[in-house]
Write a protein that holds these residues in place. Sequence first.
Motif, mmCIF file in Angstrom:
data_model
loop_
_atom_site.group_PDB
_atom_site.id
_atom_site.type_symbol
_atom_site.label_atom_id
_atom_site.label_comp_id
_atom_site.label_asym_id
_atom_site.label_seq_id
_atom_site.Cartn_x
_atom_site.Cartn_y
_atom_site.Cartn_z
ATOM 1 N N UNK A 86 18.997 6.630 25.497
ATOM 2 C CA UNK A 86 18.379 8.117 25.250
ATOM 3 C C UNK A 86 18.311 8.250 23.995
ATOM 4 N N UNK A 87 17.279 9.317 23.856
ATOM 5 C CA UNK A 87 17.261 10.129 22.477
ATOM 6 C C UNK A 87 16.605 11.483 22.722
ATOM 7 N N UNK A 88 16.856 12.389 21.910
ATOM 8 C CA UNK A 88 16.499 13.841 22.098
ATOM 9 C C UNK A 88 17.869 14.451 22.764
ATOM 10 N N UNK A 89 17.391 15.458 23.665
ATOM 11 C CA UNK A 89 18.430 16.217 24.469
ATOM 12 C C UNK A 89 18.475 15.914 25.938
ATOM 13 N N UNK A 104 0.712 -1.256 -0.048
ATOM 14 C CA UNK A 104 0.113 -0.031 -0.035
ATOM 15 C C UNK A 104 0.983 1.254 -0.166
ATOM 16 N N UNK A 105 0.123 2.307 0.259
ATOM 17 C CA UNK A 105 0.977 3.911 0.300
ATOM 18 C C UNK A 105 1.491 4.121 1.484
ATOM 19 N N UNK A 106 2.752 4.233 1.588
ATOM 20 C CA UNK A 106 3.108 4.567 2.844
ATOM 21 C C UNK A 106 3.959 5.917 2.726
ATOM 22 N N UNK A 107 3.997 7.043 3.701
ATOM 23 C CA UNK A 107 4.719 7.960 3.617
ATOM 24 C C UNK A 107 6.071 7.884 4.306
ATOM 25 N N UNK A 108 7.184 8.274 3.766
ATOM 26 C CA UNK A 108 8.557 8.158 4.255
ATOM 27 C C UNK A 108 9.106 9.532 4.854
ATOM 28 N N UNK A 109 9.580 9.316 6.131
ATOM 29 C CA UNK A 109 10.251 10.748 6.523
ATOM 30 C C UNK A 109 11.599 10.388 7.077
ATOM 31 N N UNK A 110 12.729 11.016 6.681
ATOM 32 C CA UNK A 110 13.967 11.007 7.172
ATOM 33 C C UNK A 110 14.453 12.116 7.973
ATOM 34 N N UNK A 111 13.247 12.895 8.360
ATOM 35 C CA UNK A 111 13.474 14.125 9.303
ATOM 36 C C UNK A 111 12.557 13.997 10.390
ATOM 37 N N UNK A 112 12.617 12.842 11.179
ATOM 38 C CA UNK A 112 11.556 12.804 12.181
ATOM 39 C C UNK A 112 12.290 12.890 13.638
ATOM 40 N N UNK A 113 12.335 13.865 14.180
ATOM 41 C CA UNK A 113 13.004 13.931 15.564
ATOM 42 C C UNK A 113 12.646 12.772 16.303
ATOM 43 N N UNK A 114 13.777 12.330 17.034
ATOM 44 C CA UNK A 114 13.644 11.339 18.035
ATOM 45 C C UNK A 114 13.318 10.060 17.608
ATOM 46 N N UNK A 115 12.863 9.657 16.468
ATOM 47 C CA UNK A 115 12.764 8.327 15.808
ATOM 48 C C UNK A 115 14.090 7.750 15.754
ATOM 49 N N UNK A 116 14.201 6.495 15.726
ATOM 50 C CA UNK A 116 15.495 5.821 15.349
ATOM 51 C C UNK A 116 16.018 6.484 14.040
ATOM 52 N N UNK A 117 17.122 6.793 13.984
ATOM 53 C CA UNK A 117 17.842 7.323 12.914
ATOM 54 C C UNK A 117 17.197 8.429 12.057
ATOM 55 N N UNK A 118 16.220 8.933 12.766
ATOM 56 C CA UNK A 118 15.158 10.292 12.355
ATOM 57 C C UNK A 118 14.446 9.789 11.323
ATOM 58 N N UNK A 119 14.124 8.416 11.168
ATOM 59 C CA UNK A 119 13.356 7.998 10.072
ATOM 60 C C UNK A 119 11.986 7.333 10.188
ATOM 61 N N UNK A 124 13.401 18.953 27.037
ATOM 62 C CA UNK A 124 13.136 19.007 25.713
ATOM 63 C C UNK A 124 12.173 18.277 25.269
ATOM 64 N N UNK A 125 11.106 18.639 24.763
ATOM 65 C CA UNK A 125 9.865 18.051 24.232
ATOM 66 C C UNK A 125 10.166 16.759 23.425
ATOM 67 N N UNK A 126 9.573 15.815 23.587
ATOM 68 C CA UNK A 126 9.695 14.428 22.987
ATOM 69 C C UNK A 126 11.001 13.806 23.298
ATOM 70 N N UNK A 127 11.874 14.319 24.136
ATOM 71 C CA UNK A 127 12.976 13.554 24.621
ATOM 72 C C UNK A 127 12.723 12.360 25.427
ATOM 73 N N UNK A 128 13.271 11.372 25.313
ATOM 74 C CA UNK A 128 12.869 9.932 26.220
ATOM 75 C C UNK A 128 14.013 9.154 26.334
ATOM 76 N N UNK A 129 13.721 7.806 26.970
ATOM 77 C CA UNK A 129 14.963 6.818 26.812
ATOM 78 C C UNK A 129 13.774 5.645 26.753
#
Length: 180
Positions: A139-142, A17-32, A162-167
């Motif tokens: 840890x991810x984010x700041x 099916x149709x999926x949208x891809x982003x390589x600029x997603x903050x705090x996702x693994x490898x930003x993808x 920092x919003x959305x930072x986590x572990x």
Amino acid sequence: ASITYDDSAIPPLIFTGNWTYSNNSPNAMMSTLHWSNVAGNSVILNFSGSSITRFYSMANNRGSETVFIDGVLKGVYTSYAPETRRQIGRTWSGLSAGSHTIEVRVNSGGYYSDIDAFAVDIATVGESVYDNSHTHIRYFGSWSDSSYTVGTYDNSLKISNSPQSGFRFAFTGDAITYIY
């Protein structure tokens, strides 16, 4: 040994099916991230191991997904949360050694489901006390070390505003105590 497949690993991840891809997603693994809001779209991974972990996001525009392992329904899971959370992990373990297939299928038309990564045989820790500097905590984010740590466990403390930072911390067992 554990192996992680980021959502950008096509193949072995197979998207239908149709999926949208982003390589600029903050705090996702490898930003993808890959995401879809079309009911019936799915992602499939063939893997060899005794456990599989799906990493995904939760947010206020997320719906639910149905998960199958080796064609057997494992459940319907929600990705809804009032605020955005990244790198949420759900693990299915106790699989027989050998080859398996996991399928994650989008349920709700109009609401999004995403795929961040899959980890096969992710490393976990058992019953003990783990301080914030333990190498198993991811840890991810700041984040930074606090300059005022008197009275904290082992006199150390990690802090973030920092919003959305986590572990994330993978463990075996059915309970955890988070001291903050």
